[in-house]
Design an enzyme around this catalytic site. Structure first.
Site, PDB file in Angstrom:
ATOM      1  N   HIS A 109      94.249 107.091  60.173  1.00 52.83           N
ATOM      2  CA  HIS A 109      94.499 106.103  59.110  1.00 52.83           C
ATOM      3  C   HIS A 109      95.800 105.363  59.407  1.00 52.83           C
ATOM      4  O   HIS A 109      96.809 105.987  59.750  1.00 52.83           O
ATOM      5  CB  HIS A 109      94.590 106.827  57.758  1.00 52.83           C
ATOM      6  CG  HIS A 109      95.019 105.951  56.630  1.00 52.83           C
ATOM      7  ND1 HIS A 109      94.224 104.947  56.117  1.00 52.83           N
ATOM      8  CD2 HIS A 109      96.174 105.914  55.917  1.00 52.83           C
ATOM      9  CE1 HIS A 109      94.876 104.345  55.135  1.00 52.83           C
ATOM     10  NE2 HIS A 109      96.053 104.906  55.000  1.00 52.83           N
ATOM     11  N   HIS A 164      91.605  99.506  64.293  1.00 51.33           N
ATOM     12  CA  HIS A 164      93.029  99.201  64.461  1.00 51.33           C
ATOM     13  C   HIS A 164      93.556  99.124  65.890  1.00 51.33           C
ATOM     14  O   HIS A 164      94.695  98.695  66.080  1.00 51.33           O
ATOM     15  CB  HIS A 164      93.863 100.221  63.680  1.00 51.33           C
ATOM     16  CG  HIS A 164      93.560 100.245  62.221  1.00 51.33           C
ATOM     17  ND1 HIS A 164      93.767  99.154  61.393  1.00 51.33           N
ATOM     18  CD2 HIS A 164      93.026 101.219  61.434  1.00 51.33           C
ATOM     19  CE1 HIS A 164      93.395  99.464  60.166  1.00 51.33           C
ATOM     20  NE2 HIS A 164      92.939 100.704  60.160  1.00 51.33           N
TER      21      HIS A 164
END
Length: 150
Positions: A145, A38
């Site tokens: 996450h 990410h």
């Protein structure tokens, strides 16, 4: 019964290397896997960027969002007020300002020939954070996450 044991053994051998789609590579910490998936300070073309992720998992990931910011800045979000995550845990944190990001979506192909479309976005994000593991950067909490995009 004699025939069943070799078949069971074969099944276990073939099934063993399969990595569930939601799992992270065990040789990486969750924070390092988050960074690989990410964090992308400088935008890359989705096909190129996703190949780095797909090479770990050996399949075409259907969707992924890259935050165009540093790991340090995203980790700083972990110091903000905690909120409830989608999974009902209380370890999520929302960014205080929107960031540039790219949403990559699988349009065709089978690993390793995965093809993606890209959508540039400027949005807030929510990350789940946990205490760092031994080899993680030294922060009080680290992102593990990407929970949602707002």
């Amino acid at each position: 019964m004699v025939l069943c044991f070799p078949l069971l053994l074969l099944l276990l051998v073939l099934w063993g290397p399969v990595c569930p789609l939601h799992a992270w590579p065990k040789r990486l910490t969750k924070a390092h896997w988050f960074e690989i998936q990410h964090i992308q300070p400088s935008p890359l073309q989705c096909n190129r960027a996703m190949s780095g992720i797909n090479n770990y998992t050996q399949h075409c990931k259907h969707q992924n969002t890259f935050l165009h910011d540093s790991f340090q800045n995203v980790a700083a979000v972990c110091d903000l007020l905690s909120i409830v995550c989608k999974n009902r845990r209380h370890n999520c944190h929302q960014s205080s300002k929107p960031v540039n990001m790219t949403d990559c979506r699988l349009i065709s192909g089978k690993y390793p020939q995965c093809r993606y479309s890209a959508a540039a976005q400027y949005k807030f994000f929510i990350v789940a954070c946990d205490p760092p593991q031994k080899s993680d950067p030294r922060y009080k909490l680290v992102p593990v996450h990407l929970d949602s995009i707002l």
